[in-house]
Design a protein around this motif. Structure first.
Motif, PDB file in Angstrom:
ATOM      1  N   GLN A  85       7.332  10.583 -12.159  1.00 21.92           N
ATOM      2  CA  GLN A  85       6.367  10.257 -11.110  1.00 21.92           C
ATOM      3  C   GLN A  85       4.979  10.047 -11.704  1.00 21.92           C
ATOM      4  OE1 GLN A  85       6.898  10.726  -7.337  1.00 21.92           O
ATOM      5  NE2 GLN A  85       9.026  10.396  -7.910  1.00 21.92           N
ATOM      6  N   VAL A  86       4.174   9.230 -11.003  1.00 28.12           N
ATOM      7  CA  VAL A  86       2.772   9.004 -11.363  1.00 28.12           C
ATOM      8  C   VAL A  86       1.962   8.988 -10.075  1.00 28.12           C
ATOM      9  CG1 VAL A  86       3.357   7.668 -13.440  1.00 28.12           C
ATOM     10  CG2 VAL A  86       3.020   6.492 -11.247  1.00 28.12           C
TER      11      VAL A  86
ATOM     12  N   TRP B 205      21.592   4.360  -1.577  1.00 26.15           N
ATOM     13  CA  TRP B 205      20.868   3.583  -2.596  1.00 26.15           C
ATOM     14  C   TRP B 205      19.687   4.373  -3.135  1.00 26.15           C
ATOM     15  CZ3 TRP B 205      15.752   1.963  -2.546  1.00 26.15           C
ATOM     16  CH2 TRP B 205      15.374   1.127  -3.616  1.00 26.15           C
ATOM     17  N   GLN B 206      18.948   5.068  -2.274  1.00 24.53           N
ATOM     18  CA  GLN B 206      17.785   5.825  -2.719  1.00 24.53           C
ATOM     19  C   GLN B 206      18.186   6.927  -3.702  1.00 24.53           C
ATOM     20  OE1 GLN B 206      14.686   5.476  -2.699  1.00 24.53           O
ATOM     21  NE2 GLN B 206      14.014   7.510  -3.377  1.00 24.53           N
ATOM     22  N   ARG B 207      19.300   7.598  -3.412  1.00 22.21           N
ATOM     23  CA  ARG B 207      19.776   8.629  -4.358  1.00 22.21           C
ATOM     24  C   ARG B 207      20.141   7.998  -5.698  1.00 22.21           C
ATOM     25  NH1 ARG B 207      22.064  10.549   0.539  1.00 22.21           N
ATOM     26  NH2 ARG B 207      23.998   9.395   0.161  1.00 22.21           N
ATOM     27  N   TRP B 208      20.765   6.818  -5.635  1.00 26.90           N
ATOM     28  CA  TRP B 208      21.163   6.149  -6.871  1.00 26.90           C
ATOM     29  C   TRP B 208      19.949   5.697  -7.674  1.00 26.90           C
ATOM     30  CZ3 TRP B 208      20.308   1.146  -8.624  1.00 26.90           C
ATOM     31  CH2 TRP B 208      21.050   0.763  -9.751  1.00 26.90           C
ATOM     32  N   ILE B 209      18.981   5.067  -7.025  1.00 24.93           N
ATOM     33  CA  ILE B 209      17.829   4.535  -7.752  1.00 24.93           C
ATOM     34  C   ILE B 209      16.965   5.664  -8.291  1.00 24.93           C
ATOM     35  CG2 ILE B 209      16.193   4.311  -5.818  1.00 24.93           C
ATOM     36  CD1 ILE B 209      16.791   1.614  -8.451  1.00 24.93           C
ATOM     37  N   ALA B 210      16.871   6.767  -7.544  1.00 22.01           N
ATOM     38  CA  ALA B 210      16.084   7.909  -8.020  1.00 22.01           C
ATOM     39  C   ALA B 210      16.712   8.541  -9.242  1.00 22.01           C
ATOM     40  CB  ALA B 210      15.921   8.929  -6.900  1.00 22.01           C
ATOM     41  N   SER B 211      18.025   8.471  -9.336  1.00 22.98           N
ATOM     42  CA  SER B 211      18.720   9.084 -10.478  1.00 22.98           C
ATOM     43  C   SER B 211      18.504   8.302 -11.770  1.00 22.98           C
ATOM     44  CB  SER B 211      20.212   9.186 -10.186  1.00 22.98           C
ATOM     45  OG  SER B 211      20.824   7.892 -10.191  1.00 22.98           O
ATOM     46  N   GLN B 212      18.034   7.061 -11.662  1.00 20.28           N
ATOM     47  CA  GLN B 212      17.835   6.257 -12.867  1.00 20.28           C
ATOM     48  C   GLN B 212      16.635   6.743 -13.678  1.00 20.28           C
ATOM     49  OE1 GLN B 212      20.307   4.078 -13.488  1.00 20.28           O
ATOM     50  NE2 GLN B 212      21.099   4.798 -11.509  1.00 20.28           N
ATOM     51  N   ASP B 213      15.606   7.187 -12.991  1.00 20.06           N
ATOM     52  CA  ASP B 213      14.407   7.707 -13.672  1.00 20.06           C
ATOM     53  C   ASP B 213      13.561   8.425 -12.625  1.00 20.06           C
ATOM     54  OD1 ASP B 213      12.236   8.325 -15.186  1.00 20.06           O
ATOM     55  OD2 ASP B 213      11.733   6.268 -15.758  1.00 20.06           O
ATOM     56  N   LYS B 214      13.445   9.748 -12.750  1.00 21.08           N
ATOM     57  CA  LYS B 214      12.746  10.547 -11.747  1.00 21.08           C
ATOM     58  C   LYS B 214      11.253  10.694 -12.032  1.00 21.08           C
ATOM     59  CE  LYS B 214      16.853  13.336 -10.712  1.00 21.08           C
ATOM     60  NZ  LYS B 214      17.074  12.773  -9.372  1.00 21.08           N
TER      61      LYS B 214
ATOM     62  N   GLN C 229       0.830  -1.193   0.000  1.00 21.21           N
ATOM     63  CA  GLN C 229       0.000   0.000   0.000  1.00 21.21           C
ATOM     64  C   GLN C 229       0.875   1.257   0.000  1.00 21.21           C
ATOM     65  OE1 GLN C 229      -3.355  -0.309  -0.005  1.00 21.21           O
ATOM     66  NE2 GLN C 229      -3.812   1.895  -0.004  1.00 21.21           N
ATOM     67  N   PRO C 230       0.654   2.210  -0.905  1.00 19.92           N
ATOM     68  CA  PRO C 230       1.489   3.413  -0.921  1.00 19.92           C
ATOM     69  C   PRO C 230       1.213   4.307   0.280  1.00 19.92           C
ATOM     70  CG  PRO C 230      -0.327   3.639  -2.454  1.00 19.92           C
ATOM     71  CD  PRO C 230      -0.393   2.237  -1.943  1.00 19.92           C
ATOM     72  N   THR C 231       2.196   5.115   0.646  1.00 18.98           N
ATOM     73  CA  THR C 231       2.041   6.093   1.729  1.00 18.98           C
ATOM     74  C   THR C 231       2.321   7.509   1.232  1.00 18.98           C
ATOM     75  OG1 THR C 231       4.327   5.747   2.441  1.00 18.98           O
ATOM     76  CG2 THR C 231       2.638   4.409   3.517  1.00 18.98           C
ATOM     77  N   THR C 232       2.581   7.652  -0.060  1.00 20.85           N
ATOM     78  CA  THR C 232       2.826   8.965  -0.662  1.00 20.85           C
ATOM     79  C   THR C 232       1.774   9.196  -1.753  1.00 20.85           C
ATOM     80  OG1 THR C 232       4.390   7.957  -2.218  1.00 20.85           O
ATOM     81  CG2 THR C 232       5.305   8.916  -0.201  1.00 20.85           C
ATOM     82  N   GLU C 233       1.491  10.472  -2.049  1.00 17.07           N
ATOM     83  CA  GLU C 233       0.481  10.790  -3.063  1.00 17.07           C
ATOM     84  C   GLU C 233       0.940  10.423  -4.463  1.00 17.07           C
ATOM     85  OE1 GLU C 233      -0.849  14.792  -2.775  1.00 17.07           O
ATOM     86  OE2 GLU C 233      -1.663  14.555  -0.742  1.00 17.07           O
ATOM     87  N   SER C 234       2.236  10.559  -4.722  1.00 17.37           N
ATOM     88  CA  SER C 234       2.789  10.162  -6.017  1.00 17.37           C
ATOM     89  C   SER C 234       3.927   9.186  -5.785  1.00 17.37           C
ATOM     90  CB  SER C 234       3.298  11.386  -6.796  1.00 17.37           C
ATOM     91  OG  SER C 234       4.340  12.042  -6.080  1.00 17.37           O
ATOM     92  N   VAL C 235       4.232   8.402  -6.818  1.00 16.71           N
ATOM     93  CA  VAL C 235       5.268   7.376  -6.723  1.00 16.71           C
ATOM     94  C   VAL C 235       6.112   7.400  -7.985  1.00 16.71           C
ATOM     95  CG1 VAL C 235       3.927   5.853  -5.214  1.00 16.71           C
ATOM     96  CG2 VAL C 235       3.702   5.651  -7.704  1.00 16.71           C
ATOM     97  N   PHE C 236       7.272   6.777  -7.897  1.00 15.48           N
ATOM     98  CA  PHE C 236       8.095   6.639  -9.091  1.00 15.48           C
ATOM     99  C   PHE C 236       7.342   5.828 -10.138  1.00 15.48           C
ATOM    100  CE2 PHE C 236      11.384   7.447  -5.887  1.00 15.48           C
ATOM    101  CZ  PHE C 236      12.135   8.428  -6.540  1.00 15.48           C
ATOM    102  N   LYS C 237       7.523   6.231 -11.392  1.00 18.39           N
ATOM    103  CA  LYS C 237       6.833   5.544 -12.484  1.00 18.39           C
ATOM    104  C   LYS C 237       7.247   4.073 -12.549  1.00 18.39           C
ATOM    105  CE  LYS C 237       5.613   6.362 -17.350  1.00 18.39           C
ATOM    106  NZ  LYS C 237       5.909   5.057 -17.951  1.00 18.39           N
TER     107      LYS C 237
END
Length: 606
Positions: free
Chosen positions: A578-579, A567-576, A250-258
């Motif tokens: 959002q949906v 790791w979060q900085r690295w994974i976010a840099s792969q594709d920012k 279940q998400p806890t944020t309004e938007s998420v990574f695509k």
């Protein structure tokens, strides 16, 4: 604790005789339970039809025979080691005599600070127990030094002799025996021996749990229940097949990574090591960072799945999960994490997908993953032809490897922490084990299908075929790890006894894509499950990836705290991109049940 010079004074008055009624009830219970355990055990041996194992199923005798032969070819070296040992022993005797005369000589030898066996003050304050402690440490050092410096042994034999010598040395620690453990003696005096009666009852309970074989209880199992106070991150099972359930959280944020995030845990243990409690759950944390998290929850296999192989785990694991994620979210592009054996499966899948020109996985993260098994650490002690044949005989009769057998192997790698400390606590001190979520998970073992496990041990551990281009073929496709070109994040842990970090580092020289290698402090579990809020365990980062892991470490930078934010900085840099947040069941896959699902609740002893 200083021993009384007059046994008629304080020590005698502090000793309490046990309650006769308690002794009578305990011994009656012991007799009844003991007879039942033996009878049930013998019945099962007949029902199983299993032949008794050979006199040396672990093939230890031949290794020690070879070591003895080699030692005899260089008697001078052995004599030198013995002389050094006796010189140290003589110094210890002299120091003990000086202590009894009121002096305070320096110890001849000290245990490492991480050794908790001698934490009781009496091991140093009392000259007798101090002598026992140092005498043991000197003997242990002598044995291990002789073994480790035997010339002419091949690497496998030397490793086996060293490992089992340390098992013997650990077993012989004075802390493991009633009459040489001051804490146990003190407890016995305080309780009138009721601690030993309670310990005997605990021993019988563990034999009952193991159905005639000793299964040491490491934690209070009654305090935990999967889905109620561990593995409680909200989510739904959205897909199920014979080998796995797929959980969407279940998400806890309004938007998420695509891009959704798929986590492939090992099936040697259960997935909820990444979701023990909310405060240390990597899964919950990843959801909070804005990922749509999917996790594979593997089945706990029985004899019906005996013929499932490594290729089945690939098809019904990662491939099936990717198809299901696309149905659930409409997304083809996915980021994937593989942990330990799950990472080995991920690497195989990536090589398979590369050959098939399947590009759905866009980035790969590996947690403590072995690919090159040339130096597989102490697990390699259990991998030789004689032991493999013995293991395969057992598996072929049952269709699977018992979870308890796998658990025992891993516990032996840290015998003092995971075996002997509980022998002392449960049986000698007569105490109940402390409730600890990590140890509950550790004891919640899983079985291994016979065909899959034999393939894994032989082709990867024994033959090291995975790093050979085309050395392993899955589902008709030869695998070549060198053709994997994805952005890759590799996490290893510095004190890993299951996947040694210098061996896991070799993956940096295999993949063709851009790689980030991070080394976390601590071990295979604690180094991975290290939330930022805990403020524990540093990590090392380094941009250059030389072939030599020691060269990498020399040039790496140590950073305090958890590696998770890196790791979060690295994974976010792969594709920012959002949906809007995705709700489990809102896509084409209706929920089957609440997380953590049904498969994870099946225990190996069921």
């Amino acid at each position: 604790m200083r021993m009384s010079q007059d046994p008629t004074t304080e020590d005698k008055t502090s000793f309490r005789l046990p309650d006769p009624a308690v002794v009578s009830r305990t011994m009656a219970d012991v007799a009844e339970r003991g007879q039942r355990i033996v009878t049930d055990f013998l019945k099962r041996q007949g029902a199983d039809g299993a032949a008794a194992p050979g006199p040396d199923p672990l093939n230890i005798g031949s290794a020690f025979m070879e070591m003895t032969t080699r030692l005899m070819t260089n008697p001078a070296r052995l004599m030198q080691a013995q002389i050094g040992f006796w010189q140290d022993y003589l110094t210890l005797w002299q120091n003990t005599a000086r202590r009894m005369m009121g002096e305070a000589p320096k110890s001849v030898i000290e245990e490492p600070k991480t050794d908790r066996r001698f934490k009781d003050d009496a091991w140093r304050e009392n000259e007798v127990f101090d002598f026992i402690r140092q005498s043991y440490l000197l003997s242990a050092r002598f044995f291990t030094n002789v073994v480790q410096h035997t010339d002419g042994l091949d690497q496998k034999t030397a490793q086996k002799v060293d490992f089992y010598t340390r098992q013997f040395v650990d077993a012989m620690s004075p802390s493991n025996f009633l009459m040489t453990n001051p804490e146990v003696l003190r407890r016995t005096a305080e309780t009138g021996g009721e601690n030993l009666l309670k310990g005997l009852s605990n021993l019988l309970s563990d034999l009952e749990r193991g159905k005639g074989q000793l299964r040491i209880r490491m934690t209070d199992e009654t305090k935990f229940k999967v889905g109620e106070n561990i593995a409680v991150t909200p989510g739904k099972v959205v897909y199920r097949n014979a080998l796995m359930e797929l959980i969407q959280y279940q998400p806890t944020t309004e938007s998420v990574f695509k891009r959704p995030l798929l986590i492939i845990p090992p099936w040697i243990n259960k997935f909820y090591i990444l979701d023990l409690r909310p405060k240390n759950s990597f899964i919950r944390w990843a959801v909070e960072q804005g990922h749509t998290v999917f996790v594979v929850s593997w089945v706990n296999p029985d004899e019906k799945l005996a013929e499932k192989g490594f290729d089945d785990y690939m098809r019904e694991g990662p491939y099936a999960a990717l198809d299901a994620i696309e149905q659930a979210t409409g997304e083809k592009a996915v980021n994937v994490i593989g942990y330990c054996l799950g990472g080995t499966l991920l690497a195989c899948t990536l090589a398979h997908m590369q050959a098939k020109k399947d590009t759905r996985i866009k980035s790969a993260t590996f947690f403590t993953t072995m690919l090159d098994f040339a130096e597989a650490g102490e697990l390699g002690v259990f991998i030789d032809e004689e032991q493999l044949q013995s293991l395969e005989d057992k598996m072929n009769k049952r269709g699977f490897l018992e979870g308890s057998e796998m658990a025992t192997t891993f516990n032996m790698l840290r015998a003092n922490d995971l075996i002997w400390s509980f022998v002392v606590n449960n049986y000698l001190l007569g105490q109940e084990p402390f409730p600890f979520d990590l140890l509950y998970w550790n004891d919640d073992s899983t079985r291994m299908p016979a065909r899959m496990h034999s393939f894994y041990l032989r082709r990867m551990y024994q033959e090291n075929d995975l790093v050979k281009p085309g050395g392993i073929e899955l589902d008709g496709v030869p695998l070549d790890l060198r053709k994997i070109k994805l952005p890759t994040y590799i996490l290893s842990t510095r004190e890993d006894h299951i996947a040694p970090w210098k061996s896991t580092y070799r993956a940096t020289q295999l993949y063709a894509g851009k790689i980030r290698f991070v080394l976390a402090a601590s071990g295979h579990i604690a180094g991975v499950v290290n939330p930022p809020e805990a403020g524990k365990y540093s990590h090392w980062v380094g941009e250059d990836l030389p072939p030599d892991p020691d060269a990498w470490f020399k040039g790496a930078t140590e950073l305090s705290g958890s590696w998770w934010p890196d790791w979060q900085r690295w994974i976010a840099s792969q594709d920012k991109a959002q949906v809007p947040a995705r709700i489990p069941g809102a896509g084409a896959l209706p929920p089957l049940c609440d997380a953590p699902g049904d498969y994870v609740k099946v225990q190996a002893r069921d």
